[in-house]
Design an enzyme around this catalytic site. Structure first.
Site, PDB file in Angstrom:
ATOM      1  N   CYS A 102       0.885  -1.304  -0.054  1.00 22.20           N
ATOM      2  CA  CYS A 102      -0.159  -0.051   0.356  1.00 22.20           C
ATOM      3  C   CYS A 102       0.902   1.359   0.024  1.00 22.20           C
ATOM      4  CB  CYS A 102      -0.476  -0.040   1.396  1.00 22.20           C
ATOM      5  SG  CYS A 102      -0.366   0.511   2.823  1.00 22.20           S
ATOM      6  N   THR A 189       9.170   0.231   3.909  1.00 21.32           N
ATOM      7  CA  THR A 189       8.291  -2.138   4.059  1.00 21.32           C
ATOM      8  C   THR A 189       8.439  -2.201   2.776  1.00 21.32           C
ATOM      9  OG1 THR A 189       7.070  -0.577   6.060  1.00 21.32           O
ATOM     10  CG2 THR A 189       5.927  -2.295   3.766  1.00 21.32           C
ATOM     11  N   GLU A 256      10.842  -4.678   7.030  1.00 19.12           N
ATOM     12  CA  GLU A 256      11.561  -2.796   6.435  1.00 19.12           C
ATOM     13  C   GLU A 256      12.787  -2.988   6.652  1.00 19.12           C
ATOM     14  OE1 GLU A 256       9.295  -3.667   9.222  1.00 19.12           O
ATOM     15  OE2 GLU A 256       7.273  -2.916   8.101  1.00 19.12           O
ATOM     16  N   TYR A 295      -4.318   2.620   7.376  1.00 21.72           N
ATOM     17  CA  TYR A 295      -4.551   2.175   8.573  1.00 21.72           C
ATOM     18  C   TYR A 295      -5.753   1.930   8.852  1.00 21.72           C
ATOM     19  CZ  TYR A 295       0.811   2.537   8.489  1.00 21.72           C
ATOM     20  OH  TYR A 295       1.733   2.944   8.728  1.00 21.72           O
ATOM     21  N   CYS A 298      -5.678  -1.586   6.758  1.00 16.57           N
ATOM     22  CA  CYS A 298      -4.680  -2.981   7.347  1.00 16.57           C
ATOM     23  C   CYS A 298      -4.902  -3.101   8.483  1.00 16.57           C
ATOM     24  CB  CYS A 298      -3.930  -2.329   6.411  1.00 16.57           C
ATOM     25  SG  CYS A 298      -2.869  -0.601   7.072  1.00 16.57           S
ATOM     26  N   GLU A 446       4.662  -0.362  14.114  1.00 14.97           N
ATOM     27  CA  GLU A 446       4.163   0.743  12.705  1.00 14.97           C
ATOM     28  C   GLU A 446       2.725   1.128  13.317  1.00 14.97           C
ATOM     29  OE1 GLU A 446       2.844  -1.806   9.330  1.00 14.97           O
ATOM     30  OE2 GLU A 446       4.773  -0.665   7.927  1.00 14.97           O
TER      31      GLU A 446
HETATM   32  C1  LIG Z   1       7.444  -0.660  10.613  1.00 17.31           C
HETATM   33  C2  LIG Z   1       7.330   0.828  10.322  1.00 17.31           C
HETATM   34  C3  LIG Z   1       7.096   0.705   8.389  1.00 17.31           C
HETATM   35  C4  LIG Z   1       7.443   1.763   7.876  1.00 17.31           C
HETATM   36  N1  LIG Z   1       7.623   2.097   6.492  1.00 17.31           N
HETATM   37  C5  LIG Z   1       7.874   3.182   5.934  1.00 17.31           C
HETATM   38  C6  LIG Z   1       7.902   3.050   4.618  1.00 17.31           C
HETATM   39  O1  LIG Z   1       7.237   1.892   4.004  1.00 17.31           O
HETATM   40  N2  LIG Z   1       8.221   4.161   3.620  1.00 17.31           N
HETATM   41  C7  LIG Z   1       8.512   5.374   4.542  1.00 17.31           C
HETATM   42  O2  LIG Z   1       9.151   6.384   3.922  1.00 17.31           O
HETATM   43  N3  LIG Z   1       8.627   5.285   6.050  1.00 17.31           N
HETATM   44  C8  LIG Z   1       8.042   4.199   6.908  1.00 17.31           C
HETATM   45  N4  LIG Z   1       8.215   4.142   8.204  1.00 17.31           N
HETATM   46  C9  LIG Z   1       8.829   5.660   8.854  1.00 17.31           C
HETATM   47  C10 LIG Z   1       7.798   6.357   9.639  1.00 17.31           C
HETATM   48  O3  LIG Z   1       7.212   7.302   8.778  1.00 17.31           O
HETATM   49  C11 LIG Z   1       8.533   7.052  10.867  1.00 17.31           C
HETATM   50  O4  LIG Z   1       8.896   5.514  11.634  1.00 17.31           O
HETATM   51  C12 LIG Z   1       7.811   7.968  11.286  1.00 17.31           C
HETATM   52  O5  LIG Z   1       7.164   8.919  10.661  1.00 17.31           O
HETATM   53  C13 LIG Z   1       8.696   8.902  12.045  1.00 17.31           C
HETATM   54  O6  LIG Z   1      10.108   8.979  12.173  1.00 17.31           O
HETATM   55  P1  LIG Z   1      11.503   8.059  12.926  1.00 17.31           P
HETATM   56  O7  LIG Z   1      11.216   6.681  13.079  1.00 17.31           O
HETATM   57  O8  LIG Z   1      12.491   8.541  12.432  1.00 17.31           O
HETATM   58  O9  LIG Z   1      11.025   8.584  14.556  1.00 17.31           O
HETATM   59  P2  LIG Z   1      11.200   9.909  14.947  1.00 17.31           P
HETATM   60  O10 LIG Z   1      12.058  10.733  14.471  1.00 17.31           O
HETATM   61  O11 LIG Z   1      12.809   9.787  15.436  1.00 17.31           O
HETATM   62  O12 LIG Z   1      10.792  10.184  16.233  1.00 17.31           O
HETATM   63  C14 LIG Z   1      10.750   9.324  17.507  1.00 17.31           C
HETATM   64  C15 LIG Z   1       9.647  11.349  18.129  1.00 17.31           C
HETATM   65  O13 LIG Z   1      10.671  12.536  18.254  1.00 17.31           O
HETATM   66  C16 LIG Z   1      10.026  13.173  18.645  1.00 17.31           C
HETATM   67  N5  LIG Z   1      10.161  13.998  17.519  1.00 17.31           N
HETATM   68  C17 LIG Z   1      10.930  13.512  16.014  1.00 17.31           C
HETATM   69  N6  LIG Z   1      11.509  14.613  15.243  1.00 17.31           N
HETATM   70  C18 LIG Z   1      10.812  15.677  16.635  1.00 17.31           C
HETATM   71  C19 LIG Z   1      11.411  17.540  15.755  1.00 17.31           C
HETATM   72  N7  LIG Z   1      11.836  18.077  15.414  1.00 17.31           N
HETATM   73  N8  LIG Z   1      10.981  17.763  18.042  1.00 17.31           N
HETATM   74  C20 LIG Z   1       9.979  17.779  18.752  1.00 17.31           C
HETATM   75  N9  LIG Z   1      10.313  16.237  18.229  1.00 17.31           N
HETATM   76  C21 LIG Z   1      10.447  15.381  17.517  1.00 17.31           C
HETATM   77  C22 LIG Z   1       8.451  12.042  17.575  1.00 17.31           C
HETATM   78  O14 LIG Z   1       7.431  12.912  17.327  1.00 17.31           O
HETATM   79  C23 LIG Z   1       8.676  10.745  17.855  1.00 17.31           C
HETATM   80  O15 LIG Z   1       7.494  11.243  19.118  1.00 17.31           O
HETATM   81  C24 LIG Z   1       7.939   3.119   8.997  1.00 17.31           C
HETATM   82  C25 LIG Z   1       8.620   2.972  10.160  1.00 17.31           C
HETATM   83  C26 LIG Z   1       7.471   1.453  10.386  1.00 17.31           C
HETATM   84  C27 LIG Z   1       7.805   2.174  12.290  1.00 17.31           C
END
Ligand SMILES: Cc1cc2nc3c(=O)[nH]c(=O)nc-3n(C[C@H](O)[C@H](O)[C@H](O)COP(=O)(O)OP(=O)(O)OC[C@H]3O[C@@H](n4cnc5c(N)ncnc54)[C@H](O)[C@@H]3O)c2cc1C
Length: 494
Positions: A102, A189, A256, A295, A298, A446
């Site tokens: 998706c 993913t 992933e 979401y 799925c 996720e």
């Molecule tokens: C199982 C899984 C599948 C995924 N699949 C895909 C995919 O297919 N394609 C894709 O592109 N992405 C994918 N993602 C990524 C997903 O979009 C990101 O995990 C999400 O955007 C959060 O980014 P991060 O994991 O880097 O977390 P972080 O950005 O590190 O966030 C961690 C925490 O810090 C906070 N935070 C981060 N930045 C700031 C800031 N500047 N100021 C204040 N607070 C902040 C957030 O709100 C959160 O609470 C997937 C993630 C998971 C877990």
């Protein structure tokens, strides 16, 4: 459209650079760790061939007029958006895991309308390039990884402020025939089960970030692309000899990968944004909106299986009629259907964009995903409650099969009178898999971070909420005379 077997064969023909646990995987298709995730994607091909599912699983392409898999479709109506959610619920029910296809579909729809808007405003030809590429994807029935998330390094700094410029994927060279990019996309993913990747920027951008405002499509096995397959909780159970019962869900899974781009050349016809930083935020917002809608389908399908497994666990425990058990299962259904209601609502309220494709209602899609960051956790909690502690302390399958230990395990793990102990163990392992094991990546974490962490939805909800309109409604009902108000805005102390 491809059949399931043709899809699997098409993956064999790719020359992917995949690594797992420090080793190069030469044959990802048959690798025991990867194969269940491939089976989940393959379900999207199998169901599309079955008469009973054709209405949900296929659509008529607005580009070529041909019948295509709905996962490659550009939504032409609110009904298409609703069918998308129903298709995803069905896929979740059939795989009990993340079926991966998706993200690409959501990227197609976001890039479609954004490139259209860009061309109208800027005189570029991105829309025509994109639709040509998409027609190829539809015709060949390809799986495309939707790649938005950059590693991001220091979250307190933007793309161009990082110490290491590669923390966000960026253009390092512009040539007459294309661009060269470097960086990585994290958490991708289904990357290893994909024929192509579509790359999008990860956040809104300023002029200084323009090298990072890039969108393009590239074959998964293009020179310079390396995939490092991610680990999941309890994943090595899949590698155990003769594994069956203890994996919980033997046939299906998700995955992933960290996808690294080491100076990868992208020909011009595959570039859909290059330095138009003003459109990065629009693209992110639309992609995230579609994915937050996803979401509501799925996770609900996976939730259906978890509710079923929990009800079975109650049967095997001999307590299906206990009033608190019945009530907890009702609560699980209520929570699951709440998610579905949000998925359907944001779809039914979808509206056409200037490009002609349909966009979900963004406020409702963000409400949907905000609920998804919470309700699967409560559903999982209730499943664990009803399953009992044996779900995580149960002896191994090897003990069950052991000539001496087997009868002991069977005796002490028996449940409801007349029920089969091995069946009870199978159901408990499935619940373990979905709440704590490999499938919990898709069902829990996720749900939290995929399509953006909870705060990202709250920002969008704040933007879409139209608070001023609501205040005016209240003023009218309360008959507030605004001429009497002289609000004093407090000055910030220096
Ligand atoms: C199982 C899984 C599948 C995924 N699949 C895909 C995919 O297919 N394609 C894709 O592109 N992405 C994918 N993602 C990524 C997903 O979009 C990101 O995990 C999400 O955007 C959060 O980014 P991060 O994991 O880097 O977390 P972080 O950005 O590190 O966030 C961690 C925490 O810090 C906070 N935070 C981060 N930045 C700031 C800031 N500047 N100021 C204040 N607070 C902040 C957030 O709100 C959160 O609470 C997937 C993630 C998971 C877990």
């Amino acid at each position: 459209m491809m059949t399931r077997d043709e899809y699997i064969q098409s993956l064999r023909e790719l020359n992917l650079q995949v690594y797992f646990m420090g080793e190069k995987i030469d044959n990802p298709v048959d690798h025991p760790m990867i194969r269940p995730s491939l089976n989940s994607v393959a379900m999207s091909y199998a169901l599309a061939q079955m008469d009973e599912y054709k209405d949900l699983m296929t659509a008529k392409s607005n580009i070529t007029g041909k019948t295509i898999n709905r996962f490659c479709h550009i939504h032409q109506s609110a009904e298409d958006l609703v069918k998308k959610v129903k298709m995803q619920r069905l896929m979740g029910q059939k795989t009990a895991s993340c079926f991966q296809r998706c993200v690409g579909m959501d990227a197609f729809n976001a890039v479609y309308s954004t490139t259209y808007d860009m061309d109208k405003a800027l005189g570029t030809d991105y829309f025509q390039r994109f639709t040509k590429w998409l027609a190829m994807v539809q015709d060949r029935d390809l799986v495309v990884d939707g790649a938005m998330t950059d590693p991001k390094g220091d979250r307190g700094r933007g793309p161009s402020d990082q110490e290491d410029p590669d923390m966000y994927l960026h253009v390092v060279e512009k040539r007459p025939d294309g661009i060269v990019v470097r960086g990585a996309k994290a958490h991708q993913t289904g990357a290893v089960n994909s024929h192509e990747h579509i790359i999008m920027p990860t956040c809104s951008m300023r002029e200084s970030d323009k090298a990072y405002a890039v969108c393009f499509a590239i074959q998964s096995d293009a020179p310079g692309i390396t995939m490092i397959y991610g680990r999941q909780s309890c994943d090595t159970r899949k590698l155990e000899e003769g594994n069956d019962l203890d994996v919980g869900n033997k046939l299906f899974g998700g995955h992933e990968a960290l996808v690294v781009f080491d100076d990868v050349f992208i020909p011009n016809e595959r570039v859909f944004m290059c330095e138009e930083y003003e459109y990065a935020g629009v693209l992110v917002e639309r992609f995230a909106g579609y994915h937050r809608q996803s979401y509501g389908g799925c996770k609900v399908g996976v939730g259906d299986v978890l509710i079923g497994a929990t009800a079975l666990a109650a049967d095997y425990n001999g307590v299906p009629k206990a009033s608190h058990i019945k009530d907890k299962i009702i609560e699980m259904v209520h929570l699951n259907e709440t998610l579905y209601a949000c998925g359907i609502a944001c779809s039914a309220e979808g509206k056409p964009t200037p490009s002609g494709n349909y966009l979900i209602d963004l406020l409702l899609a963000n409400v949907c995903k905000q609920n998804v960051t919470r309700l699967p956790y409560e559903i999982s909690r209730l499943a664990e409650d009803i399953a009992g502690g044996i779900m995580v302390t149960m002896p191994a399958e090897q003990d069950l099969r052991h000539p001496v230990l087997g009868p002991i395990v069977k005796k002490y793990l028996s449940g409801a009178t007349g029920s089969d102990t091995e069946n009870r163990m199978r159901v408990l392992r499935l619940i373990e898999n979905m709440t704590l094991g490999t499938a919990a990546v898709g069902y829990r974490t996720e749900s939290m971070h995929g399509a953006g962490s909870p705060q990202a939805q709250r920002i969008m909800i704040a933007r879409q909420a139209n608070l001023e309109e609501k205040k005016q409604m209240a003023r009218e009902i309360a008959r507030v005379d605004t001429s009497k108000d002289h609000f004093v805005v407090p000055q910030k102390k220096k």
